[in-house]
Design an enzyme around this catalytic site. Structure first.
Site, PDB file in Angstrom:
ATOM      1  CE1 TYR A 139      86.792  50.218  82.374  1.00 31.30           C
ATOM      2  CE2 TYR A 139      88.473  48.508  82.488  1.00 31.30           C
ATOM      3  CZ  TYR A 139      87.250  48.955  82.041  1.00 31.30           C
ATOM      4  OH  TYR A 139      86.478  48.134  81.263  1.00 31.30           O
ATOM      5  CE  LYS A 167      88.013  50.509  79.336  1.00 31.72           C
ATOM      6  NZ  LYS A 167      86.621  50.584  79.014  1.00 31.72           N
TER       7      LYS A 167
HETATM    8  C1  LIG Z   1      80.642  46.747  81.048  1.00 37.73           C
HETATM    9  C2  LIG Z   1      81.687  46.599  79.992  1.00 37.73           C
HETATM   10  O1  LIG Z   1      82.322  45.574  79.885  1.00 37.73           O
HETATM   11  N1  LIG Z   1      81.888  47.630  79.211  1.00 37.73           N
HETATM   12  C3  LIG Z   1      82.833  47.613  78.130  1.00 37.73           C
HETATM   13  C4  LIG Z   1      83.855  48.639  78.354  1.00 37.73           C
HETATM   14  O2  LIG Z   1      83.566  49.748  78.723  1.00 37.73           O
HETATM   15  C5  LIG Z   1      82.114  47.861  76.814  1.00 37.73           C
HETATM   16  O3  LIG Z   1      83.054  48.057  75.797  1.00 37.73           O
HETATM   17  C6  LIG Z   1      81.193  46.704  76.501  1.00 37.73           C
HETATM   18  O4  LIG Z   1      81.965  45.545  76.287  1.00 37.73           O
HETATM   19  C7  LIG Z   1      80.360  46.957  75.260  1.00 37.73           C
HETATM   20  O5  LIG Z   1      79.724  48.179  75.361  1.00 37.73           O
HETATM   21  C8  LIG Z   1      79.370  45.848  74.989  1.00 37.73           C
HETATM   22  O6  LIG Z   1      78.313  45.881  75.914  1.00 37.73           O
HETATM   23  C1  LIG Z   2      86.736  48.083  77.485  1.00 40.22           C
HETATM   24  C2  LIG Z   2      86.809  46.762  77.955  1.00 40.22           C
HETATM   25  O1  LIG Z   2      85.944  46.047  77.642  1.00 40.22           O
HETATM   26  C3  LIG Z   2      87.962  46.293  78.697  1.00 40.22           C
HETATM   27  O2  LIG Z   2      88.219  46.727  79.813  1.00 40.22           O
HETATM   28  O3  LIG Z   2      88.677  45.430  78.203  1.00 40.22           O
END
Ligand SMILES: CC(=O)N[C@H](C=O)[C@@H](O)[C@H](O)[C@H](O)CO
Ligand SMILES: CC(=O)C(=O)O
Length: 309
Positions: A139, A167
């Site tokens: 991740y 990811k």
């Molecule tokens: C920084 C962060 O939390 N990124 C999430 C996972 O990659 C995203 O899915 C965000 O929740 C999403 O893009 C909304 O900003």
């Molecule tokens: C993708 C994301 O938001 C998570 O790590 O749960």
């Protein structure tokens, strides 16, 4: 058909499910899992950022994945994020994950102390060794973890046969291309998940196989449709839907409350799924935030009517 095809598609990041007292609720975990099965998504990403994992105990995280598996087994691809910031607890969760039959485990790098790359690799490999029959997903989320996945660390991790995916939640979509190319140079098949939901179309265009996202949960149908449009090469329609989705996300992020508190209110409003609030220090909803959540919920409904017809 590749062994990794089960990871190619729309994978909502699972939200933390609490009861009215703020305790993890197994019953609500099961209800949310069933909700995602009904929506037709490919899988779920459990105990990640959206799962508020950094505010939970090892025991709570076990309870969550056990309840997800009770409903999802054989129906969804399940990726369980197991990083606890110390190797011992992460190893325990990795072992437990394999025992309940998840498809993959995932891990951020250790946070707070800036560790050398050999320590990060040792951490990930120890976790992976504790689940020797389970795929491993790296991740990469440098803006929150404070450590980025470099190409040298990536190359080191490619030596581990269980590492099948990254990811990627960094903002440059170019990172997706770099991991995808290097992954395919090292292995027969390799998956990269798009992280930033706002860039799904761009991430897919440059090589992501699918996505794992924190906002998919409130609008899985829209992301499933977006993925279909990308696969059909309908660039113009895909961009139009991406823009509509982004307006919803910007609305969700415009409240004082934490975005996940808003997401949970949208689920309650539109889908009749109640998974409680967020755990402190994350901010819960005040009246003004509820109004924002309800506006976002209406935007989701309107976008469904407009784009799913
Ligand atoms: C920084 C962060 O939390 N990124 C999430 C996972 O990659 C995203 O899915 C965000 O929740 C999403 O893009 C909304 O900003
Ligand atoms: C993708 C994301 O938001 C998570 O790590 O749960």
């Amino acid at each position: 058909m590749s062994k990794l095809d089960k990871y190619r598609g729309i994978i909502p990041a699972f939200y933390a499910c609490y009861d009215e007292e703020g305790n993890v609720s197994g019953e609500r975990v099961q209800a949310l899992t069933q909700h995602f099965i009904d929506k037709g998504v490919k899988g779920v990403y459990v105990n990640g950022s959206s799962g508020e994992c950094i505010y939970q105990s090892v025991e709570e995280r076990k309870l969550i994945i056990e309840n997800v598996m009770a409903v999802a087994k054989g129906k969804l691809t399940v990726i369980n994020h197991v990083a606890c910031n110390n190797t011992k607890d992460s190893v325990e969760l990795a072992k437990h994950s394999e025992s309940v039959g998840v498809d993959a485990i995932a891990s951020i790098p250790p946070i707070y102390f800036r560790l050398p790359e050999y320590s990060i690799a040792a951490y990930w490999n120890a976790i992976s060794e504790a689940a020797p029959n389970t795929d491993f997903v790296i991740y990469n989320i440098p803006q929150l973890a404070g450590t980025a996945l470099t190409m040298s660390l990536f190359a080191e991790m490619m030596k581990n046969p269980r590492v099948i995916a990254v990811k990627n939640s960094s903002m440059p979509t170019q990172d997706i291309q770099m991991f995808k190319s290097a992954g395919l140079a090292a292995k027969d098949d390799f998956v990269v998940f798009n992280g930033p939901d706002e860039q799904f179309v761009a991430g897919r265009a440059i090589g992501a196989d699918g996505g794992i996202g924190g906002t998919y949960g409130v609008m899985p149908e829209l992301f499933l449709k977006l993925n279909d449009l990308v696969e059909a090469g309908e660039k113009k329609k895909a961009c139009e839907l991406q823009y509509a989705i982004n307006e919803i996300i910007y609305k969700m992020c415009s409240s004082r409350a934490n975005m996940y508190a808003v997401a949970k209110e949208i689920l309650r409003t539109n889908d009749n799924v109640n998974i409680g609030g967020v755990r402190e220090p994350l901010e819960n909803l005040q009246e003004a935030d509820k109004a924002i959540a309800h506006e976002a919920a209406e935007m989701v409904k309107a976008a469904k009517e407009r784009y799913l017809a």
